[in-house]
Write an enzyme that holds these catalytic residues in place. Structure first.
Site, PDB file in Angstrom:
ATOM      1  CG  ASN A   1      -2.212  -0.814   0.860  1.00  0.00           C
ATOM      2  OD1 ASN A   1      -2.344  -1.319  -0.254  1.00  0.00           O
ATOM      3  ND2 ASN A   1      -3.127  -0.943   1.804  1.00  0.00           N
TER       4      ASN A   1
ATOM      5  CB  CYS B   1      -6.563   0.517   2.288  1.00  0.00           C
ATOM      6  SG  CYS B   1      -7.753  -0.785   2.654  1.00  0.00           S
TER       7      CYS B   1
HETATM    8  P1  NAD Z   1     -15.530  -2.599   7.267  1.00  0.00           P
HETATM    9  O1  NAD Z   1     -15.536  -1.473   8.224  1.00  0.00           O
HETATM   10  O2  NAD Z   1     -16.263  -2.480   5.972  1.00  0.00           O
HETATM   11  O3  NAD Z   1     -16.082  -3.926   7.993  1.00  0.00           O
HETATM   12  C1  NAD Z   1     -15.681  -4.355   9.255  1.00  0.00           C
HETATM   13  C2  NAD Z   1     -16.838  -5.153   9.868  1.00  0.00           C
HETATM   14  O4  NAD Z   1     -16.383  -5.784  11.065  1.00  0.00           O
HETATM   15  C3  NAD Z   1     -18.039  -4.302  10.270  1.00  0.00           C
HETATM   16  O5  NAD Z   1     -19.209  -4.817   9.647  1.00  0.00           O
HETATM   17  C4  NAD Z   1     -18.109  -4.439  11.805  1.00  0.00           C
HETATM   18  O6  NAD Z   1     -19.423  -4.412  12.309  1.00  0.00           O
HETATM   19  C5  NAD Z   1     -17.469  -5.799  11.988  1.00  0.00           C
HETATM   20  N1  NAD Z   1     -16.960  -6.064  13.346  1.00  0.00           N
HETATM   21  C6  NAD Z   1     -16.271  -5.251  14.175  1.00  0.00           C
HETATM   22  N2  NAD Z   1     -15.988  -5.885  15.325  1.00  0.00           N
HETATM   23  C7  NAD Z   1     -16.474  -7.137  15.216  1.00  0.00           C
HETATM   24  C8  NAD Z   1     -16.495  -8.279  16.065  1.00  0.00           C
HETATM   25  N3  NAD Z   1     -15.909  -8.258  17.265  1.00  0.00           N
HETATM   26  N4  NAD Z   1     -17.107  -9.390  15.634  1.00  0.00           N
HETATM   27  C9  NAD Z   1     -17.693  -9.418  14.419  1.00  0.00           C
HETATM   28  N5  NAD Z   1     -17.719  -8.391  13.561  1.00  0.00           N
HETATM   29  C10 NAD Z   1     -17.115  -7.247  13.953  1.00  0.00           C
HETATM   30  O7  NAD Z   1     -13.990  -2.925   7.012  1.00  0.00           O
HETATM   31  P2  NAD Z   1     -13.316  -3.458   5.652  1.00  0.00           P
HETATM   32  O8  NAD Z   1     -13.189  -2.353   4.685  1.00  0.00           O
HETATM   33  O9  NAD Z   1     -13.969  -4.728   5.246  1.00  0.00           O
HETATM   34  O10 NAD Z   1     -11.827  -3.768   6.193  1.00  0.00           O
HETATM   35  C11 NAD Z   1     -11.565  -4.825   7.087  1.00  0.00           C
HETATM   36  C12 NAD Z   1     -10.054  -4.977   7.220  1.00  0.00           C
HETATM   37  O11 NAD Z   1      -9.489  -5.354   5.968  1.00  0.00           O
HETATM   38  C13 NAD Z   1      -9.321  -3.707   7.652  1.00  0.00           C
HETATM   39  O12 NAD Z   1      -8.225  -4.057   8.457  1.00  0.00           O
HETATM   40  C14 NAD Z   1      -8.830  -3.141   6.339  1.00  0.00           C
HETATM   41  O13 NAD Z   1      -7.674  -2.338   6.497  1.00  0.00           O
HETATM   42  C15 NAD Z   1      -8.495  -4.410   5.570  1.00  0.00           C
HETATM   43  N6  NAD Z   1      -8.588  -4.274   4.113  1.00  0.00           N
HETATM   44  C16 NAD Z   1      -9.588  -3.566   3.541  1.00  0.00           C
HETATM   45  C17 NAD Z   1      -9.675  -3.477   2.148  1.00  0.00           C
HETATM   46  C18 NAD Z   1     -10.769  -2.675   1.483  1.00  0.00           C
HETATM   47  O14 NAD Z   1     -10.641  -2.392   0.296  1.00  0.00           O
HETATM   48  N7  NAD Z   1     -11.841  -2.300   2.176  1.00  0.00           N
HETATM   49  C19 NAD Z   1      -8.724  -4.120   1.347  1.00  0.00           C
HETATM   50  C20 NAD Z   1      -7.715  -4.860   1.975  1.00  0.00           C
HETATM   51  C21 NAD Z   1      -7.653  -4.936   3.352  1.00  0.00           C
END
Ligand code: NAD
Length: 440
Positions: free
Chosen positions: A209, A261
């Site tokens: 990234n 990200c």
């Molecule tokens: P997001 O905010 O869309 O989703 C996270 C989800 O986790 C939410 O629905 C939340 O309610 C849930 N959550 C939180 N605590 C929880 C728990 N204890 N039990 C169950 N569910 C719980 O996040 P995202 O965009 O999907 O990103 C998730 C991770 O992946 C992050 O670390 C991000 O940096 C990484 N990531 C994201 C992307 C992207 O393009 N969005 C790409 C690569 C990596």
């Protein structure tokens, strides 16, 4: 294989649907009951091309289910993926509250051995910390592995099904074997699998990234110089991209990077470097250039239209990139805030992201089409390169506008065409031929 996914956001939903589509039995869990309700009703709470169809098909073929009960979700599952958010704290540090909580919840509810695969982006050392945390919480053997996610919103399904690489970092032979079996269908399609240590896997994600963000900041920094000296950033990109060592991708000038990200991961890398007493100035500069650049578009507009008070300004594109409804850290947020500060009347249009933006700016106007947004506007600012903006009847747009000004922060138009149509036009890093603009 039987899998559970903890966290039903962008990463969790795509991971669940795609693994189910490969023939696995998947339960997707979240603590957000409203989100799970929506999913159980057959709707999808986010916009990602192809995701709704994929979820529908796999639910109807009984390979995919949703729930809020973690103990039910993980019973009999060989692998549990952690896909919860790791937002940024004010200090720049990654907030690990959700990851630690979710890992502890899994450990407390586990009744039999499983692999806990961490897809969330976490600072170097977190997987080792999680290994300790689960060992302190339960006697059930839980093997922890880092399995960072590289999908791009807007192309997430394609990225999952055809990844540039799969990275697994673990000290556990069992986790290595289990994840190797799970990813075997992709590996058989010649997708590379890198098996390494947890620390290396965690760092691969940040390095990727930061490298991509650095290319964006590099080009945006140069775009300012292009404008001063009359050079064209598109040709500069072409000129350097033809060098095999550089390559043509990720060299577009833009309004700056956003999303959930790049900004947080670059800042988190700065924090990680500094916590090891290392010089992080290279990575800090990537972020500083981006923040400065994101704030520069108001001045670009003001050069053509100094007094914006009371004027209607159309913002085309709210999402941080096309084909998503995600507005986290979107450059459009910065611009709209600045426009409101100088008293402009903002009318926004986006094919997918208006609902999310309405939660941040409920008081601005939202148009149903780009033409409606342009009606009586004194300027249009293109902030996201949705395809729909490329094919508009710009003559019609011109006839609708009060003053014919287009600020093209994505360089999607040909400057000559726009000047021929009678627009005053300003793009990022590009000279405008024959402009008779107010700044001459
Ligand atoms: P997001 O905010 O869309 O989703 C996270 C989800 O986790 C939410 O629905 C939340 O309610 C849930 N959550 C939180 N605590 C929880 C728990 N204890 N039990 C169950 N569910 C719980 O996040 P995202 O965009 O999907 O990103 C998730 C991770 O992946 C992050 O670390 C991000 O940096 C990484 N990531 C994201 C992307 C992207 O393009 N969005 C790409 C690569 C990596």
């Amino acid at each position: 294989m039987r899998l559970a996914v903890v966290g039903s956001g962008y990463v969790g939903l795509v991971t669940s649907a795609c693994f189910a589509d490969l023939g696995n039995d998947v339960v997707c869990h979240d603590i957000d009951a409203e989100k799970i309700d929506i999913l159980k009703r057959g709707q999808v709470p986010i916009y990602e091309p192809g995701l709704e169809e994929l979820i529908k098909r796999n639910v109807s073929e009984q390979r995919l289910a949703f729930g809020t009960q973690l103990d039910d979700a993980i019973v009999g599952r060989e692998v549990v993926f952690l896909c919860v958010g790791t937002p940024q704290r004010r200090s720049g540090k990654a907030d690990l509250t959700y990851v630690l909580q979710a890992a502890e919840d899994v450990a407390r509810n586990a009744r039999e051995t499983l692999v806990l695969a961490v897809k969330s982006t976490v600072p170097v050392g977190t997987n080792t910390r999680l290994r300790r945390l689960v060992a302190e919480t339960t006697n059930v053997p839980i093997e922890v592995a880092s399995n960072p996610e590289f999908l791009r919103e807007g192309a997430a399904i394609k990225d999952f099904q055809n990844p540039d690489r799969i990275v697994v970092g673990t000290a556990s032979p069992h986790a290595r074997e289990t994840l190797g079996r799970l990813y075997a269908p992709l590996v058989r399609m010649n997708r590379p699998l890198l098996v390494t240590t947890p620390e290396t896997a965690e760092l691969v994600k940040y390095a990727a990234n930061a490298m991509l963000a650095s290319r964006i900041s590099f080009m945006n920094a140069l775009s300012g110089l292009c404008e001063r000296v009359g050079a064209d950033i598109k040709d500069v990109a072409k000129g350097i991209g033809l060098d095999d060592r550089i390559g043509p991708r990720f060299l577009q000038a833009s309004p700056g990077y956003g999303g959930s990200c790049f900004p947080k991961d670059v800042r988190s890398l700065v924090d990680i470097m500094e916590s090891h007493q290392l010089n992080a100035s290279l990575f800090r500069a990537i972020d500083q250039v981006n923040e400065h650049h994101k704030k520069s578009h108001l001045a670009r507009l003001q050069r053509l239209l100094p007094d914006l008070a009371g004027r209607r300004v159309a913002v085309w594109g709210l999402a941080f990139k096309p084909r998503t409804d995600d507005i986290r850290e979107s450059p459009a947020l910065t611009l709209i805030e600045q426009l409101l500060e100088v008293g402009a009347r903002v009318v926004a249009y986006d094919p997918e992201a208006a609902t999310n933006m309405r939660l941040v700016f409920p008081g601005i106007e939202y148009a149903h089409t780009p033409y409606d947004a342009a009606q009586d506007a004194s300027a249009v600012v293109v902030m996201t390169e949705w395809d729909v903006f490329r094919t508009l009847d710009l003559g019609r747009v011109r006839s609708l506008m009060r003053e014919p000004i287009i600020i093209d922060c994505r360089n999607i138009y040909d400057p000559e065409d726009l000047v021929r149509l009678g627009f005053e036009y300003s793009a990022v890093g590009r000279p405008t031929p024959g402009r008779v603009g107010r700044d001459k």
